[in-house]
Design a protein around this motif. Sequence first.
Motif, PDB file in Angstrom:
ATOM      1  N   ALA A   1       0.856  -1.186   0.000  1.00  0.00           N
ATOM      2  CA  ALA A   1       0.000   0.000   0.000  1.00  0.00           C
ATOM      3  C   ALA A   1       0.889   1.233   0.000  1.00  0.00           C
ATOM      4  O   ALA A   1       1.933   1.261   0.673  1.00  0.00           O
ATOM      5  CB  ALA A   1      -0.912   0.021   1.214  1.00  0.00           C
ATOM      6  N   VAL A   2       0.504   2.238  -0.777  1.00  0.00           N
ATOM      7  CA  VAL A   2       1.226   3.508  -0.794  1.00  0.00           C
ATOM      8  C   VAL A   2       0.269   4.616  -0.387  1.00  0.00           C
ATOM      9  O   VAL A   2      -0.934   4.550  -0.643  1.00  0.00           O
ATOM     10  CB  VAL A   2       1.836   3.807  -2.178  1.00  0.00           C
ATOM     11  N   ALA A   3       0.826   5.645   0.237  1.00  0.00           N
ATOM     12  CA  ALA A   3      -0.001   6.768   0.672  1.00  0.00           C
ATOM     13  C   ALA A   3       0.656   8.082   0.291  1.00  0.00           C
ATOM     14  O   ALA A   3       1.877   8.228   0.380  1.00  0.00           O
ATOM     15  CB  ALA A   3      -0.209   6.716   2.187  1.00  0.00           C
ATOM     16  N   GLY A   4      -0.168   9.042  -0.134  1.00  0.00           N
ATOM     17  CA  GLY A   4       0.287  10.385  -0.455  1.00  0.00           C
ATOM     18  C   GLY A   4      -0.879  11.347  -0.349  1.00  0.00           C
ATOM     19  O   GLY A   4      -2.028  10.939  -0.196  1.00  0.00           O
ATOM     20  N   ARG A   5      -0.579  12.631  -0.445  1.00  0.00           N
ATOM     21  CA  ARG A   5      -1.635  13.630  -0.251  1.00  0.00           C
ATOM     22  C   ARG A   5      -2.643  13.669  -1.392  1.00  0.00           C
ATOM     23  O   ARG A   5      -3.816  13.906  -1.166  1.00  0.00           O
ATOM     24  CB  ARG A   5      -1.001  15.015  -0.086  1.00  0.00           C
ATOM     25  N   ASP A   6      -2.187  13.437  -2.618  1.00  0.00           N
ATOM     26  CA  ASP A   6      -3.046  13.552  -3.798  1.00  0.00           C
ATOM     27  C   ASP A   6      -3.706  12.206  -4.086  1.00  0.00           C
ATOM     28  O   ASP A   6      -3.027  11.238  -4.419  1.00  0.00           O
ATOM     29  CB  ASP A   6      -2.191  13.979  -4.993  1.00  0.00           C
ATOM     30  N   PRO A   7      -5.034  12.110  -3.967  1.00  0.00           N
ATOM     31  CA  PRO A   7      -5.696  10.817  -4.170  1.00  0.00           C
ATOM     32  C   PRO A   7      -5.539  10.258  -5.574  1.00  0.00           C
ATOM     33  O   PRO A   7      -5.400   9.046  -5.746  1.00  0.00           O
ATOM     34  CB  PRO A   7      -7.170  11.110  -3.845  1.00  0.00           C
ATOM     35  N   ASP A   8      -5.546  11.121  -6.601  1.00  0.00           N
ATOM     36  CA  ASP A   8      -5.367  10.637  -7.971  1.00  0.00           C
ATOM     37  C   ASP A   8      -3.960  10.095  -8.181  1.00  0.00           C
ATOM     38  O   ASP A   8      -3.759   9.055  -8.824  1.00  0.00           O
ATOM     39  CB  ASP A   8      -5.651  11.759  -8.975  1.00  0.00           C
ATOM     40  N   LYS A   9      -2.983  10.784  -7.643  1.00  0.00           N
ATOM     41  CA  LYS A   9      -1.600  10.321  -7.752  1.00  0.00           C
ATOM     42  C   LYS A   9      -1.411   9.003  -7.010  1.00  0.00           C
ATOM     43  O   LYS A   9      -0.699   8.102  -7.483  1.00  0.00           O
ATOM     44  CB  LYS A   9      -0.663  11.394  -7.189  1.00  0.00           C
ATOM     45  N   ALA A  10      -2.056   8.872  -5.851  1.00  0.00           N
ATOM     46  CA  ALA A  10      -1.973   7.616  -5.084  1.00  0.00           C
ATOM     47  C   ALA A  10      -2.600   6.470  -5.867  1.00  0.00           C
ATOM     48  O   ALA A  10      -2.060   5.350  -5.900  1.00  0.00           O
ATOM     49  CB  ALA A  10      -2.655   7.789  -3.739  1.00  0.00           C
ATOM     50  N   ARG A  11      -3.723   6.746  -6.516  1.00  0.00           N
ATOM     51  CA  ARG A  11      -4.383   5.707  -7.309  1.00  0.00           C
ATOM     52  C   ARG A  11      -3.505   5.270  -8.480  1.00  0.00           C
ATOM     53  O   ARG A  11      -3.330   4.072  -8.734  1.00  0.00           O
ATOM     54  CB  ARG A  11      -5.729   6.229  -7.830  1.00  0.00           C
ATOM     55  N   ARG A  12      -2.917   6.244  -9.183  1.00  0.00           N
ATOM     56  CA  ARG A  12      -2.059   5.916 -10.320  1.00  0.00           C
ATOM     57  C   ARG A  12      -0.811   5.152  -9.881  1.00  0.00           C
ATOM     58  O   ARG A  12      -0.355   4.228 -10.567  1.00  0.00           O
ATOM     59  CB  ARG A  12      -1.661   7.189 -11.065  1.00  0.00           C
ATOM     60  N   ALA A  13      -0.268   5.543  -8.739  1.00  0.00           N
ATOM     61  CA  ALA A  13       0.909   4.840  -8.230  1.00  0.00           C
ATOM     62  C   ALA A  13       0.576   3.391  -7.928  1.00  0.00           C
ATOM     63  O   ALA A  13       1.337   2.477  -8.275  1.00  0.00           O
ATOM     64  CB  ALA A  13       1.439   5.536  -6.977  1.00  0.00           C
ATOM     65  N   ALA A  14      -0.564   3.164  -7.290  1.00  0.00           N
ATOM     66  CA  ALA A  14      -0.967   1.796  -6.968  1.00  0.00           C
ATOM     67  C   ALA A  14      -1.167   0.979  -8.235  1.00  0.00           C
ATOM     68  O   ALA A  14      -0.764  -0.193  -8.309  1.00  0.00           O
ATOM     69  CB  ALA A  14      -2.233   1.811  -6.130  1.00  0.00           C
ATOM     70  N   GLU A  15      -1.776   1.582  -9.245  1.00  0.00           N
ATOM     71  CA  GLU A  15      -1.984   0.875 -10.519  1.00  0.00           C
ATOM     72  C   GLU A  15      -0.657   0.502 -11.163  1.00  0.00           C
ATOM     73  O   GLU A  15      -0.536  -0.558 -11.790  1.00  0.00           O
ATOM     74  CB  GLU A  15      -2.813   1.751 -11.466  1.00  0.00           C
ATOM     75  N   SER A  16       0.354   1.343 -10.995  1.00  0.00           N
ATOM     76  CA  SER A  16       1.663   1.055 -11.586  1.00  0.00           C
ATOM     77  C   SER A  16       2.392  -0.061 -10.838  1.00  0.00           C
ATOM     78  O   SER A  16       3.292  -0.698 -11.397  1.00  0.00           O
ATOM     79  CB  SER A  16       2.531   2.319 -11.599  1.00  0.00           C
ATOM     80  N   ILE A  17       2.008  -0.290  -9.602  1.00  0.00           N
ATOM     81  CA  ILE A  17       2.630  -1.351  -8.803  1.00  0.00           C
ATOM     82  C   ILE A  17       2.025  -2.706  -9.133  1.00  0.00           C
ATOM     83  O   ILE A  17       2.724  -3.704  -9.289  1.00  0.00           O
ATOM     84  CB  ILE A  17       2.477  -1.048  -7.300  1.00  0.00           C
ATOM     85  N   GLY A  18       0.708  -2.731  -9.243  1.00  0.00           N
ATOM     86  CA  GLY A  18       0.047  -3.992  -9.545  1.00  0.00           C
ATOM     87  C   GLY A  18      -1.420  -3.933  -9.212  1.00  0.00           C
ATOM     88  O   GLY A  18      -1.888  -3.020  -8.510  1.00  0.00           O
TER      89      GLY A  18
END
Length: 263
Positions: free
Chosen positions: A39-56
């Motif tokens: 799980a990754v966390a950051g202030r920007d919800p869209d950026k967090a969603r994109r980061a998670a998608e890039s992980i798997g």
Amino acid sequence: MSAFKDGLLAGKTAFVAGGTSGINLGIAKRFAELGARVAVAGRDPDKARRAAESIGPDALGLSADVRDYAAIRAAMEQVTEAFGAMDIVVSGAAGNFLAPAAAMSANAFKTVVDIDLNGTFNVFRGCYDLLNKPGASLIAITAGQAVNAMPLQIHACAAKAGVNQVVRVLAMEWGPEVRVNGISPGPIEDTEGMARLAPDPTTRARHHERIPMRRWGRIAEVAEAAVFLCSPSAEYVTGTILDCDGGSQLGDATRRDVGKGLA
């Protein structure tokens, strides 16, 4: 090339604060490659969603500001509800900019301390009772400014020095159930910070000359250091700040060739 076997982190749950970009996202991706639930966390919800998608497909992307204890705690509770207790927690959220102390506002100084230092405390304090114990591993991402004074960096120097002491104190208080360590990266390619500090080839070349390894590091190299610290190979390592910096903290290496060939 990696020394770590496939599936090393299978069955483990990892949470990476600030894991939506740069070094921290690289660490999160490497954990996932080795089998961890991430799980990754950051202030920007869209950026967090994109980061998670890039992980798997199974990674979680959560919106939380490390300066807000209640928000970061809630994000961690979501992780444990989805994946179970956490085994690995990385605190990597950071803020920085170049500014002389005499021109820096009190609010600007406070902002960096809040993100880097208070954020690290919030992440580590918030996760404590959600960890798999014994055996949990916490990693703070610190910086060379923690030990080397640098002009235009009074805020980062103060904050990162505090982060290093948080690592040491928690290692003392939480051992043997939880190991707490830090990684201090040097100049790393493909990061926002180095893009700001060395925006052109000439500046970049000067940076390279000052480093004993004569190059910037790679995100993958910092990720490997993180894997080591949470692996069985580091079971007796706690309270340590691991420099992953090509020797840059040793000082300016531009003069190392002076005198070569002299008797």
